[in-house]
Design an enzyme around this catalytic site. Structure first.
Site, short mmCIF file in Angstrom:
data_model
loop_
_atom_site.label_atom_id
_atom_site.label_comp_id
_atom_site.label_asym_id
_atom_site.label_seq_id
_atom_site.Cartn_x
_atom_site.Cartn_y
_atom_site.Cartn_z
N GLY A 1 0.69 -1.36 0.09
CA GLY A 1 0.06 0.05 -0.09
C GLY A 1 0.86 1.24 0.02
O GLY A 1 0.28 2.22 0.28
N MET B 1 -3.44 -7.17 -8.53
CA MET B 1 -2.73 -8.14 -9.57
C MET B 1 -3.76 -9.15 -10.11
O MET B 1 -3.06 -9.61 -11.05
CB MET B 1 -1.82 -9.15 -8.79
CG MET B 1 -0.64 -8.17 -7.87
SD MET B 1 0.19 -7.21 -8.91
CE MET B 1 1.36 -6.26 -8.08
N ILE C 1 -8.94 -7.69 -14.27
CA ILE C 1 -10.24 -7.10 -14.36
C ILE C 1 -10.98 -7.20 -15.43
O ILE C 1 -10.54 -7.34 -16.29
CB ILE C 1 -9.92 -5.54 -14.44
CG1 ILE C 1 -9.32 -4.98 -13.19
CG2 ILE C 1 -11.23 -4.90 -14.37
CD1 ILE C 1 -10.13 -4.85 -11.81
N HIS D 1 1.48 1.20 -13.64
CA HIS D 1 2.24 0.26 -13.88
C HIS D 1 3.84 0.72 -13.72
O HIS D 1 4.09 1.75 -14.05
CB HIS D 1 2.04 -0.31 -15.26
CG HIS D 1 2.82 -1.38 -15.77
ND1 HIS D 1 2.52 -2.79 -15.26
CD2 HIS D 1 3.96 -1.54 -16.51
CE1 HIS D 1 3.35 -3.43 -15.90
NE2 HIS D 1 4.38 -2.94 -16.71
C1 GRF Z 1 3.50 -0.87 -7.55
O1 GRF Z 1 4.76 -1.11 -8.02
C2 GRF Z 1 2.50 -0.72 -8.70
O2 GRF Z 1 3.10 -0.15 -9.88
C3 GRF Z 1 1.99 -2.22 -9.10
O3 GRF Z 1 1.97 -2.63 -7.85
C4 GRF Z 1 2.89 -2.23 -6.91
C5 GRF Z 1 2.21 -1.77 -5.62
O4 GRF Z 1 2.98 -1.55 -4.66
N1 GRF Z 1 0.92 -2.14 -9.67
P1 GRF Z 1 2.52 -0.63 -3.40
O5 GRF Z 1 1.41 -1.64 -2.64
O6 GRF Z 1 1.80 0.46 -3.64
O7 GRF Z 1 3.66 -0.46 -2.40
#
Ligand code: GRF
Length: 194
Positions: free
Chosen positions: A16, A91, A94, A110
């Protein structure tokens, strides 16, 4: 001024950090954006601690029964009358059912310069390993609209970072995460105001 209502979707053991960075950007810029809830799919996700500390409601929906998951989040999103959903470490794919059902646009962040290093399997450390293996001089973060194909929706914001001094995928990940934190909150705001 209208107050925008958004939700943040995470899955699994999400830490998060993008969510918290977004909250900070909204606060610092005094933006009229309310995070109605943060979706978690695992009850013990580390992001819960951040939500509790920041006073933002958590909504849990498990994904074991995918149809039930879709129905649960669609009902919740409709009830919450959202303007936008921001995926941050969500992850799972969708599905069209979710896209059609939630009633608002979705953005995702991303950790690479799309359209490069995106698509199925390109998440987490896989992205940075691939960028490192190719000897790229730069990487970055991309905020894009979500459609039913991984990482293929329209790009709404992109920021680059020089990675010539990075000596490992982990160092690239760190450099990119810093960029992610500065770009996502502003991209959400710009998108809401379009
Ligand atoms: C991030 O690197 C984002 O780009 C990807 O998932 C990761 C989430 O990281 N989609 P966090 O949970 O916000 O620290």
């Amino acid at each position: 001024m209208k107050e925008f209502r958004i939700a943040v979707f995470t899955s699994g053991m999400s830490r998060g950090s993008n969510f918290e960075a977004m909250v900070n950007v909204f606060k610092e810029m005094k933006l009229p954006i309310k995070i109605e809830f943060v979706l978690i799919t695992r009850r013990n996700a580390p992001i819960k601690e951040r939500c509790e500390r920041l006073g933002i409601p958590i909504f849990h929906a498990g994904t074991k029964d995918w149809k039930a998951f879709e129905a649960k989040i669609i009902t919740k999103c409709k009830e919450s009358n959202l303007d936008l959903i921001a995926l941050a470490g969500f992850m799972k794919q969708i599905t069209p059912t979710i896209i059609d059902g939630v009633g608002c646009p979705m953005l995702n962040i991303h950790p690479a310069l799309l359209p490069n290093y995106g698509g199925k399997g390109m998440f987490g450390s896989n992205v940075h390993k691939a960028v490192f293996a190719d000897g790229c001089k730069e990487s970055g973060a991309t905020v894009h609209q979500v459609n039913e194909h991984y990482d293929e929706g329209d790009i709404v914001a992109q920021e680059r970072v020089d990675i010539t001094k990075c000596n490992s995928p982990e160092e690239i990940a760190k450099a990119v995460l810093k960029i992610e934190h500065s770009v996502y909150g502003r991209a959400v705001w710009n998108f809401l105001n379009k």
